[in-house]
Design a protein around this motif. Structure first.
Motif, short mmCIF file in Angstrom:
data_model
loop_
_atom_site.label_atom_id
_atom_site.label_comp_id
_atom_site.label_asym_id
_atom_site.label_seq_id
_atom_site.Cartn_x
_atom_site.Cartn_y
_atom_site.Cartn_z
N VAL A 186 5.60 10.18 -5.31
CA VAL A 186 7.00 10.55 -5.37
C VAL A 186 7.57 10.36 -6.79
O VAL A 186 8.33 11.19 -7.28
N LEU A 187 7.16 9.28 -7.43
CA LEU A 187 7.71 8.97 -8.75
C LEU A 187 6.79 9.42 -9.89
O LEU A 187 7.08 9.13 -11.05
N GLY A 188 5.71 10.09 -9.57
CA GLY A 188 4.81 10.60 -10.59
C GLY A 188 4.15 9.52 -11.43
O GLY A 188 3.88 9.72 -12.61
N GLY A 189 3.90 8.37 -10.83
CA GLY A 189 3.22 7.29 -11.52
C GLY A 189 4.14 6.36 -12.29
O GLY A 189 3.67 5.44 -12.95
N GLU A 211 13.66 0.23 -8.57
CA GLU A 211 14.37 -0.12 -7.33
C GLU A 211 13.41 -0.62 -6.25
O GLU A 211 13.72 -0.51 -5.06
N TRP A 212 12.29 -1.19 -6.66
CA TRP A 212 11.29 -1.59 -5.67
C TRP A 212 11.81 -2.60 -4.64
O TRP A 212 11.43 -2.51 -3.48
N ALA A 230 0.83 -1.20 0.00
CA ALA A 230 0.00 0.00 0.00
C ALA A 230 0.87 1.26 0.00
O ALA A 230 0.64 2.19 -0.78
N ALA A 231 1.89 1.27 0.85
CA ALA A 231 2.77 2.43 0.93
C ALA A 231 3.57 2.61 -0.36
O ALA A 231 3.80 3.74 -0.81
N HIS A 232 3.94 1.52 -0.99
CA HIS A 232 4.72 1.63 -2.23
C HIS A 232 3.86 2.15 -3.37
O HIS A 232 4.35 2.91 -4.21
N GLY A 233 2.59 1.79 -3.37
CA GLY A 233 1.69 2.36 -4.37
C GLY A 233 1.62 3.88 -4.25
O GLY A 233 1.65 4.60 -5.25
N VAL A 234 1.55 4.36 -3.03
CA VAL A 234 1.54 5.81 -2.78
C VAL A 234 2.88 6.40 -3.22
O VAL A 234 2.93 7.45 -3.87
N HIS A 235 3.97 5.75 -2.88
CA HIS A 235 5.31 6.21 -3.25
C HIS A 235 5.43 6.36 -4.77
O HIS A 235 5.90 7.38 -5.27
N GLU A 236 5.01 5.32 -5.50
CA GLU A 236 5.09 5.39 -6.96
C GLU A 236 4.22 6.52 -7.51
O GLU A 236 4.64 7.24 -8.42
N ALA A 237 3.04 6.66 -6.97
CA ALA A 237 2.12 7.68 -7.47
C ALA A 237 2.58 9.09 -7.12
O ALA A 237 2.60 9.98 -7.99
#
Length: 65
Positions: A32-35, A40-41, A23-30
């Motif tokens: 922080v990484l702009g989708g 580097e997951w 869940a947190a990584h989905g937020v990070h990708e959206a």
């Protein structure tokens, strides 16, 4: 007097932490990484999981075999 350490369901602990990381990584990708896909997951997950476990009072201890 030795302290009794409560037994935990290791699979459940790992599953819960993985779900939190996903869940947190989905937020990070959206956010922080702009989708963008995070190349580097594995590193991100390892850091997040280690931090989450430590914050919850868990430590990983290797026992002698």
């Amino acid at each position: 007097m030795s302290e009794t350490v409560p037994q935990v369901d290791t699979v459940q602990v790992v599953l819960d932490v993985l779900k939190q990381a996903a869940a947190a990584h989905g937020v990070h990708e959206a956010e922080v990484l702009g989708g963008r896909y995070d190349e580097e997951w594995p590193q991100w997950y390892a850091e997040h999981i280690a931090s989450t476990l430590a914050d919850s009072g868990y430590t990983i201890v290797r026992t002698a075999s």
